[in-house]
Write a protein that holds these residues in place. Structure first.
Motif, mmCIF file in Angstrom:
data_model
loop_
_atom_site.group_PDB
_atom_site.id
_atom_site.type_symbol
_atom_site.label_atom_id
_atom_site.label_comp_id
_atom_site.label_asym_id
_atom_site.label_seq_id
_atom_site.Cartn_x
_atom_site.Cartn_y
_atom_site.Cartn_z
ATOM 1 N N ASP A 315 29.233 45.564 28.193
ATOM 2 C CA ASP A 315 29.761 46.215 26.784
ATOM 3 C C ASP A 315 30.673 47.162 27.018
ATOM 4 N N GLU A 316 30.890 48.053 26.248
ATOM 5 C CA GLU A 316 31.921 48.897 26.607
ATOM 6 C C GLU A 316 31.730 50.004 27.375
ATOM 7 N N PHE A 317 30.275 50.347 27.265
ATOM 8 C CA PHE A 317 29.784 51.687 28.304
ATOM 9 C C PHE A 317 30.008 50.958 29.722
ATOM 10 N N VAL A 318 29.323 49.868 29.951
ATOM 11 C CA VAL A 318 29.462 49.186 31.290
ATOM 12 C C VAL A 318 30.997 48.995 31.757
ATOM 13 N N ALA A 319 31.814 48.752 30.773
ATOM 14 C CA ALA A 319 33.157 48.693 31.259
ATOM 15 C C ALA A 319 33.804 50.020 31.482
ATOM 16 N N LEU A 320 33.349 51.147 30.832
ATOM 17 C CA LEU A 320 33.600 52.291 31.264
ATOM 18 C C LEU A 320 33.289 52.958 32.608
ATOM 19 N N VAL A 321 32.046 52.202 33.382
ATOM 20 C CA VAL A 321 31.624 52.742 34.511
ATOM 21 C C VAL A 321 32.623 51.703 35.486
ATOM 22 N N LEU A 322 32.838 50.546 35.065
ATOM 23 C CA LEU A 322 33.761 49.907 35.845
ATOM 24 C C LEU A 322 35.370 50.466 36.095
ATOM 25 N N LEU A 323 35.816 51.247 34.942
ATOM 26 C CA LEU A 323 37.153 51.725 34.853
ATOM 27 C C LEU A 323 37.118 52.834 36.114
ATOM 28 N N GLY A 324 35.731 53.683 35.704
ATOM 29 C CA GLY A 324 35.561 54.866 36.630
ATOM 30 C C GLY A 324 35.534 54.394 38.043
ATOM 31 N N SER A 325 35.035 53.341 38.369
ATOM 32 C CA SER A 325 34.836 52.832 39.889
ATOM 33 C C SER A 325 36.186 52.392 40.398
ATOM 34 N N ILE A 326 36.955 51.678 39.631
ATOM 35 C CA ILE A 326 37.970 51.155 40.064
ATOM 36 C C ILE A 326 39.038 52.506 40.145
ATOM 37 N N ARG A 327 39.109 53.382 39.382
ATOM 38 C CA ARG A 327 40.030 54.348 39.546
ATOM 39 C C ARG A 327 39.777 55.332 40.664
ATOM 40 N N PHE A 328 38.399 55.476 40.980
ATOM 41 C CA PHE A 328 37.955 56.010 42.435
ATOM 42 C C PHE A 328 38.134 55.362 43.537
ATOM 43 N N VAL A 329 38.131 54.126 43.584
ATOM 44 C CA VAL A 329 38.246 53.347 44.892
ATOM 45 C C VAL A 329 39.822 53.229 45.113
ATOM 46 N N MET A 330 40.562 52.889 44.174
ATOM 47 C CA MET A 330 41.946 52.848 44.341
ATOM 48 C C MET A 330 42.712 54.222 44.758
ATOM 49 N N SER A 331 42.266 55.251 44.226
ATOM 50 C CA SER A 331 42.684 56.570 44.536
ATOM 51 C C SER A 331 42.444 56.881 46.150
ATOM 52 N N ILE A 332 41.007 56.392 46.550
ATOM 53 C CA ILE A 332 40.992 56.569 47.983
ATOM 54 C C ILE A 332 41.881 55.653 48.628
ATOM 55 N N ILE A 333 42.152 54.289 48.315
ATOM 56 C CA ILE A 333 42.947 53.376 49.058
ATOM 57 C C ILE A 333 44.624 54.041 49.170
ATOM 58 N N SER A 334 44.788 54.698 47.920
ATOM 59 C CA SER A 334 46.072 55.258 47.853
ATOM 60 C C SER A 334 46.113 56.349 48.830
ATOM 61 N N ALA A 335 45.165 57.112 48.907
ATOM 62 C CA ALA A 335 45.110 58.357 49.993
ATOM 63 C C ALA A 335 45.140 57.939 51.364
ATOM 64 N N LEU A 336 44.450 56.944 51.576
ATOM 65 C CA LEU A 336 44.318 56.202 53.012
ATOM 66 C C LEU A 336 45.642 55.929 53.526
ATOM 67 N N ILE A 337 46.280 55.001 52.744
ATOM 68 C CA ILE A 337 47.567 54.243 52.902
ATOM 69 C C ILE A 337 48.531 54.957 52.741
ATOM 70 N N SER A 338 48.820 55.912 52.154
ATOM 71 C CA SER A 338 49.937 56.986 52.022
ATOM 72 C C SER A 338 50.350 57.644 53.331
ATOM 73 N N LYS A 339 49.338 57.657 54.387
ATOM 74 C CA LYS A 339 50.058 58.217 55.641
ATOM 75 C C LYS A 339 50.754 57.460 56.254
ATOM 76 N N ARG A 340 50.906 56.132 56.091
ATOM 77 C CA ARG A 340 51.548 55.281 56.493
ATOM 78 C C ARG A 340 52.928 54.626 55.648
ATOM 79 N N VAL A 341 52.355 54.230 54.575
ATOM 80 C CA VAL A 341 53.229 53.739 53.710
ATOM 81 C C VAL A 341 54.356 54.604 52.861
ATOM 82 N N GLY A 342 53.686 55.889 52.536
ATOM 83 C CA GLY A 342 54.808 56.677 51.838
ATOM 84 C C GLY A 342 54.907 56.456 50.212
ATOM 85 N N ARG A 343 55.675 57.498 49.676
ATOM 86 C CA ARG A 343 55.393 57.626 48.109
ATOM 87 C C ARG A 343 56.289 56.442 47.422
#
Length: 493
Positions: A315-343
């Motif tokens: 439902d929309e509230f479970v989808a909201l948690v999925l949204l937050g989880s995706i945002r969190f995981v992807m921001s971690i991935i972005s931070a980790l690979i930015s040291k090598r990949v660049g902006r």
């Protein structure tokens, strides 16, 4: 920059395994991971301030549906709901504008500590609110406090080594994303008043941790001319004696160059100032028009708009948690690979991914509004409970969290010269949040005027324009010192 020479210094002592990099004949010492641990800890504590900024964004997604329930003791209209969601963004510029001069005068660490106080006050008012006007006041204070968190970006940019600065600045969005996820998860189990109380204790914990951090060595040298205090800060950050000596020597050289000329209005006319300002201005316009933050502010309402109840018990509230989880995981991935990949590569992947997912979402929603008999003539059969629109929106959040919602904020701490970083950084954050306010405030009324698929078509076009702009105007900052970045803008100015 025409060329780069890298010379590895061989040391007899394995503990002193730093490398000297000569960039345009200016030395920059690389350091191993174990010698950067204190910087990482200090950056995480400073970035914990922006957890509150993430909570501010997603709190309305929890608050508004609960206020619309019949059992709520505070009832709101559609207009009041849009003000509750957006008023945070319009209050942010006030904090961003005053934080620059304040952090230059009183110090980066001191202002980080002071920022926690209005955050705590706002959550106390939230928890005790009796009317919609109390919520307005709490959201205004929370927004003002969010503007003050610009000091965390400046602080992190000035205590980190160039080899790790890109990654550690990217942690800003990791902690913002954690605040969003934290709120989404709490929203599954607790009423909004309890969540406000929990947030108050969270910000008080941040205040306690901030006491143990050192002040920015750049602030001591550039604004206070206190080399002894700067040395103490560097000694806390760099435990290895040789790395400490190297960084102290670089800091002294950099500080002497910056103190040679006083800051006056003519400095703002130089290419090292107006060029990055123009680039960041356009990037933030694109960021807000891409509606990444609008999706976060109105997540539950948007999920209801595209279907509300999906397959597999979503439902929309479970989808909201999925949204937050995706945002969190992807921001971690972005931070980790930015040291090598660049902006730039991250921006390209993010923009093209957003363009594709929003276009697919718009086309799919177009077909869902066609009458069933017309769909049958086209040999198209739509399952009423499918998740395609949901996957497109979550995919859009995934790609936006990799670049457009993450990188622009960290560029503030990199592109502006140190002498004007506090003032112009606060101004740029103010401009960004004014754009955010306009986008969030008008979004419910835009949906009344045009169909939702048209909104996604516009998002696709905006993201394509963003990719083109990044390709032509944004320089790569990975591994560059502040002097290297300033030299680049002098050449292209």
């Amino acid at each position: 920059m025409t060329r780069e020479h890298q010379i590895k210094l061989e040391e007899g002592d394995e503990k002193n395994d730093s490398a000297l990099i000569l960039t345009n004949e200016k030395p920059v010492y690389s350091i191993p991971w174990r010698s950067s641990l204190r910087q990482i800890v200090a950056c995480c504590v400073a970035h914990s301030l922006v957890i509150q900024a993430g909570i501010n964004m997603s709190f309305s997604a929890i608050l508004l549906p609960q206020l619309n329930e019949k059992s709520s003791d505070i009832h709101i209209s559609k207009s009041e709901a849009s003000w509750i969601a957006s008023i945070v963004a319009i209050a942010l510029p006030a904090g961003s504008l005053i934080i620059g001069p304040l952090m230059d005068r009183f110090g980066r660490k001191t202002l980080c500590i002071c920022t926690t106080i209005p955050f705590a006050i706002s959550w106390i008012i939230h928890a005790a609110a009796k009317s919609v006007w109390h919520l307005y006041l709490a959201r205004i204070i929370a927004g003002f406090s969010g503007g003050l968190t610009t000091v965390a970006l400046v602080y992190v940019s000035e205590i980190t080594h160039p080899n790790y600065r890109t990654m550690l600045l990217s942690l800003n969005s990791v902690f913002v994303s954690f605040g969003i996820l934290f709120t989404c998860v709490l929203g599954l189990w607790f009423p909004w008043r309890v969540i406000a109380t929990i947030n108050c204790f969270l910000v008080l914990a941040t205040l306690i941790l901030l006491w143990f951090l050192p002040e920015s060595p750049h602030w001591y040298t550039v604004f206070k001319n206190k080399p002894d205090q700067a040395a103490k800060s560097l000694e806390w950050l760099y435990k290895d004696p040789q790395i400490f000596e190297n960084q102290l020597r670089l800091l002294d050289t950099s500080a002497k160059n910056r103190r040679k000329s006083r800051i006056d209005w003519s400095f703002y006319k130089e290419s090292v100032v107006y060029k990055p300002f123009f680039i960041l201005f356009v990037i933030f316009v694109i960021q807000q028009l891409s509606c990444g933050y609008v999706i976060i502010f109105y997540a539950v309402d948007l999920f209801r708009e595209i279907g509300g109840h999906f397959r597999n018990g979503l439902d929309e509230f479970v989808a909201l948690v999925l949204l937050g989880s995706i945002r969190f995981v992807m921001s971690i991935i972005s931070a980790l690979i930015s040291k090598r990949v660049g902006r730039r590569p991250l921006f390209f992947v993010s923009g093209l991914g957003q363009c594709l997912t929003s276009l697919v979402a718009g086309v799919y929603m177009y077909f869902t509004v066609i009458p069933p008999d017309e769909l049958a003539k086209l040999s198209i059969h739509k399952d009423k409970g499918d998740n395609i629109a949901l996957y497109c929106v979550l995919g859009y959040v995934c790609f936006s969290s990799l670049g457009y919602l993450v990188i622009p904020w960290t560029l503030i701490g990199e592109l502006f010269p140190v002498k004007v970083r506090g003032v112009l950084g606060g101004l740029m954050v103010s401009i960004a949040y004014i754009f955010m306010f306009v986008a969030v405030k008008i979004f419910p009324f835009v949906l009344d005027l045009i169909k939702i698929q048209c909104v996604f078509y516009v998002m696709a076009v905006v993201n394509l324009c963003g990719v083109i702009f990044i390709f032509f105007f944004l320089p790569e900052t990975l591994g560059k010192t502040f002097n290297d970045i300033e030299a680049y803008f002098k050449r292209v100015g």
